[in-house]
Design a protein around this motif. Structure first.
Motif, mmCIF file in Angstrom:
data_model
loop_
_atom_site.group_PDB
_atom_site.id
_atom_site.type_symbol
_atom_site.label_atom_id
_atom_site.label_comp_id
_atom_site.label_asym_id
_atom_site.label_seq_id
_atom_site.Cartn_x
_atom_site.Cartn_y
_atom_site.Cartn_z
ATOM 1 N N ALA A 115 1.021 -1.074 -0.199
ATOM 2 C CA ALA A 115 -0.113 -0.010 0.009
ATOM 3 C C ALA A 115 0.868 1.336 0.034
ATOM 4 O O ALA A 115 2.176 1.173 0.394
ATOM 5 C CB ALA A 115 -1.119 0.066 1.134
ATOM 6 N N SER A 172 -3.249 4.752 2.567
ATOM 7 C CA SER A 172 -3.669 3.291 2.649
ATOM 8 C C SER A 172 -2.665 2.537 3.249
ATOM 9 O O SER A 172 -2.744 1.482 3.862
ATOM 10 C CB SER A 172 -3.948 2.372 1.578
ATOM 11 N N GLU A 187 -6.006 -0.463 -1.498
ATOM 12 C CA GLU A 187 -5.770 1.132 -2.238
ATOM 13 C C GLU A 187 -7.166 1.813 -1.743
ATOM 14 O O GLU A 187 -8.281 0.936 -1.432
ATOM 15 C CB GLU A 187 -5.816 0.755 -3.654
ATOM 16 N N MET A 188 -7.189 3.006 -1.923
ATOM 17 C CA MET A 188 -8.470 3.605 -1.797
ATOM 18 C C MET A 188 -8.903 3.912 -3.420
ATOM 19 O O MET A 188 -8.804 5.118 -4.034
ATOM 20 C CB MET A 188 -8.222 5.216 -1.159
ATOM 21 N N GLY A 208 -10.023 -2.829 -1.308
ATOM 22 C CA GLY A 208 -10.077 -1.359 -1.629
ATOM 23 C C GLY A 208 -11.492 -0.801 -1.142
ATOM 24 O O GLY A 208 -12.606 -1.566 -1.291
ATOM 25 N N THR A 263 -12.756 5.368 2.832
ATOM 26 C CA THR A 263 -11.435 4.851 3.132
ATOM 27 C C THR A 263 -11.661 3.524 4.191
ATOM 28 O O THR A 263 -12.452 3.333 4.869
ATOM 29 C CB THR A 263 -10.930 5.977 4.211
#
Ligand SMILES: Cc1ncc(C[n+]2csc(CCOP(=O)(O)OP(=O)(O)O)c2C)c(N)n1
Ligand code: SF4
Ligand SMILES: [Mg+2]
Lengths: 353, 192, 248
Positions: A253, A257, A305-306, A329, A335
């Motif tokens: 990440a 993240s 991940e976002m 994600g 988030t």
């Protein structure tokens, strides 16, 4: 070493640019990075610099093009929709090999999207958001201190390679406050800007252009860019690891993240799970080799991940078919929470996948 | 030690400021800290909040979804964040503006009539400081004197004349918390 | 029976998010009343900007499209050229229209695009928290002109009505405000005329409203109204700016 001060991420970027002797800033308001132009509108006049609010990101990024041609250390900052408008200028500065710094404080997209933090601009940043064969050096800070330090370094990298550098943050990093130590800037030997268009006094004229109508010549130019990109790939790969040595499950990440992943790792370790983190700091050049090596000892990889999963493609390229690569994600400005990530870790560990 | 706290209220109630004071004070005391505000158009007239982490370890996630404490200065914030609070955690709410108790039995709950007290002292704008005093006395997340030091850094010079008033408000908050502690703490502490 | 103070059919009952004392809401209402009175709600398409009025599509009870920042006149052009019998209006702020969208508005106007633009000039970027706008007055403090707009470095405010009035495609253009009942009456007349200009196929029409932003100006609603009258209307005089188009 300086005193610790509490700073907002966006302000740390602005002050970092001032520290790096950036004296030209062009920008256009957009949430969640407005603190940068606001800070610059106060600060630039104090240090004898130029702050100009452009009429748009299209104009602002072309002002950057102009100031870079004239040899200035120059920066513009924006957030996702604004960065999309800058892609034309970004392609031009990359083609013309102009040193300059762009900052994207990413928010949720696509379109007007929202104003919460996101990492959905990874592809745009690393795979060429504009047209043509080009690369930006892309740096991904994960703390307010790094926002400042990497901004300072971004200017040196830009000058060193005559290449635009993009700092890829997100709304959370831009808005949060953390202690920052304002460090003495390391002096770097940089090539003189003999190519700059400053007036042809006592020298042959300089021309800066990205036009090349003869395809053979243009190919040659592209090949010389490729050579430069190879050099950067050798010299500027950056990453960090956290508890990765004995990790059976390796999280990958970057940016915000990575911090969430780290919190999840702490929770997992308390439960006796061997989990660690690989955090790319340079997203281009991506740390393919280092990741492959780090992942060698682990059973599985989980990318957080976002976004709907963008960096995960580079992680798969790095690890090849030898590892199962999982993805977790949240997107649109949501988030992942450390607990969600922990649940995902537990799920893949239990299922032995 | 890991204190994760949400300060929440109306736009003008100064919740971002008291969050910053705790963050700054934590930094002065050598702790690891982070401060994360809500931002954007929703701030206008609506609600504002910030999350603060004060920790002896490096702060990993600056986002807090299971706070150890909640300081709610208005009803919408209390309603929104009450379910988030960690079991055994603390809720301080502004009983001048909120009539109903938060619906949790597994947390400690302290009612602070912040607006009334602020009005008694003579300035409604320091209601946030009354709540902050109660919070500091209850959690000891950071020292009260350090918060006063932080105030000198966070407030612009021209507003330093307000520091004595703020100190008074903090003191009243502390007092309210101490009375509550000596009276209720014994029986509720079982929830921790 | 006609209800006088009821909600126009062209407005929804959704409460707006505008700050107290902001005239965006009044302007919405005037547009809605005019659309009702002209009986064109069912063939009207509105375009909302990026700015405080971005959510106008929630407040108007007619078809609506959200454009990217500054591009509303281009989007409107696409719609109107597809549906020539429709009534198309853009609702734009000063940042949206006079800064990032300066090219689109000039070209829509000069093409004589048969659309109506409602231009809300509040001398500030409201949505993003009070930055300088192209219409910010000289000396006016904003978050990106903290020492007051300096015309040496930031240039001069744009007078949109005057600027566009020189273009031959413009069939009707006026500047109004909503600071008093008398001004509101005049403003409504202008909005109606602008829509009629479009419906009669005469060309491009625009009404510039001097509008308030008490929040970002740091004023009370009353002070803000007074500031429009005392300061803005001096730099931006109210009135009809239509010139008889020269025929080429
Ligand atoms: C490409 C792009 N750049 C910037 C923004 C951020 N932005 C949103 S609204 C706005 C300006 C709004 O000002 P104005 O048009 O005057 O409308 P107001 O809010 O004052 O009514 C800006 C710059 C954006 N959404 N997209
Ligand atoms: S910020 Fe200004 S323009 Fe936007 S709604 Fe509030 S008063 Fe109106
Ligand atoms: Mg405006």
């Amino acid at each position: 070493m300086g005193e610790k001060v509490l700073m907002k991420g966006n302000e740390a970027i602005a002050e970092g640019a001032i520290l790096a002797d950036c004296r030209h800033f062009f920008g256009y308001p957009i949430t969640p990075q407005n603190e940068i132009p606001e800070y610059m509108s106060r600060r630039m006049p104090e240090v004898g610099g130029v702050f100009l609010q452009a009429e748009s990101e299209v104009a602002g990024s072309n002002m950057v093009y102009g100031a870079a041609c004239a040899g200035a250390r120059v920066m513009t900052t924006s957030s996702s929709p604004g960065i999309s408008l800058m892609q034309e200028a970004i392609s031009y500065v990359a083609g013309a090999e102009l040193p300059c710094v762009f900052v994207n404080i990413v928010r949720g997209g696509p379109g007007l999207g929202g104003i919460q933090g996101s990492q959905a601009d990874y592809f745009q940043a690393t795979k060429g958001g504009g047209h043509g064969d080009y690369k930006l050096i892309v740096l991904a800070p994960a703390s307010v201190q790094e926002l400042m330090d990497l901004t300072v370094e971004a200017f040196d990298l830009a000058d060193m390679y005559r290449n635009p550098v993009l700092l890829l943050g997100d709304a959370i990093l831009g808005q949060m406050m953390e202690p920052v130590v304002i460090r003495e800037r390391a002096k770097v030997d940089l090539p003189p800007k003999t190519w700059a268009t400053t007036g042809a006094k006592g020298r042959p004229k300089n021309v800066i252009t990205s036009l090349s109508l003869d395809p053979a010549k243009l190919e040659e130019h592209n090949l010389s860019l490729a050579e430069k990109y190879a050099r950067i790939s050798n010299e500027q790969v950056r990453y960090m690891t956290y508890m990765a040595d004995d990790a059976e499950t390796l999280l990958v990440a970057y940016g915000t993240s990575a911090r969430i992943a780290q919190a999840a790792i702490d929770m997992a370790r308390e439960r006796g799970l061997k989990v660690g983190l690989f955090r790319p700091i340079s997203l281009w050049p991506f740390p393919y080799d280092a990741l492959q090596l780090t992942a060698q000892g682990s059973l599985r990889v989980l990318v957080v991940e976002m976004s709907l999963g963008q960096m995960v493609e580079d992680v798969r390229l790095a690890t090849g078919n030898s590892k199962s690569v999982h993805f977790y994600g949240r997107t649109g400005g949501m988030t992942p929470t450390p607990r969600e990530v922990l649940n995902e870790i537990e799920r893949i560990v239990e299922e032995g996948i | 030690m890991q204190e994760e706290v949400i300060f929440a209220g109306f736009g003008g109630q100064g919740v971002l400021l008291i969050g910053q004071l705790v963050t700054y004070a934590g930094m002065i005391e050598g702790a690891n800290v982070s401060w994360m505000p809500s931002y954007g158009p929703e701030m206008r007239g609506g609600t504002a909040n910030c999350t603060v982490v004060v920790s002896s370890r490096e702060v990993s996630s600056p986002l807090v979804v299971e706070p150890t404490s909640l300081i709610a200065l208005n009803k919408p914030s209390l309603d929104k964040f009450t379910p988030w609070v960690k079991p055994g955690g603390l809720i301080i709410y502004n009983s001048s503006l909120i009539e109903s108790l938060p619906e949790r039995t597994d947390v400690r709950v302290l009612a602070v009539p912040a607006n009334e007290v602020a009005n008694e002292i003579g300035d409604i704008r320091i209601a946030n400081m009354v709540a902050l005093g109660a919070y500091l006395a209850t959690t000891r997340a950071v020292g009260c004197n350090t918060v006063l030091d932080a105030m000198k850094k966070v407030l612009p010079e021209r507003r330093h004349n307000l520091i004595p008033l703020n100190r008074q408000a903090l003191a009243r908050g502390i007092e309210i918390a101490s009375v509550w502690h000596s009276r209720d703490q014994g029986e509720v502490s079982g929830a921790q | 029976m006609k209800q006088v103070f009821g909600r126009p059919e062209t407005l929804t009952s959704v409460p707006t998010h505008y700050c107290p004392g902001c005239t965006h809401g009044i302007i919405h209402r005037l547009i809605a009343e005019v659309i009702d009175e002209l009986g064109v709600r069912e063939k009207t398409i509105g375009i909302s900007p990026v700015g405080c009025a971005v959510l106008a599509y929630d407040y108007f009870n007619c078809d609506f499209v959200e454009a990217s920042h500054g591009r509303a006149p281009a989007v409107a052009t696409g719609i109107k050229r597809t549906l020539p019998d429709s009534v198309v209006f853009c609702y734009q702020g000063d940042g949206d229209l006079a800064s990032i969208g300066a090219a689109e508005i000039i070209h829509a106007a000069t093409r004589g695009e048969k659309i109506t633009v409602i231009f809300v000039n509040n001398a500030i970027y409201g949505m993003t928290g009070g930055q300088m706008a192209p219409t910010t007055l000289p000396g006016q403090k904003t978050t990106t002109s903290p020492r007051g707009r300096n015309v040496e470095s930031a240039g001069y405010p744009i007078r949109v009505a005057e600027l566009l009035s020189s273009l031959s495609g413009v069939a009707y253009i006026a500047r109004v405000s909503a600071t008093s009942p008398a001004n509101v009456t005049k403003a409504k007349r202008a909005v109606k005329k602008a829509f009629e200009t479009q419906i009669n196929g005469k060309g491009f029409s625009l009404v510039e409203f001097l509008s308030t932003c008490p929040i970002n100006w740091g004023m009370s609603p009353l002070e803000a109204m007074k500031w429009v009258d005392d300061k803005m209307s001096v730099y931006y005089p109210l009135g009809d700016y239509t010139r008889v188009p020269e025929v080429g």
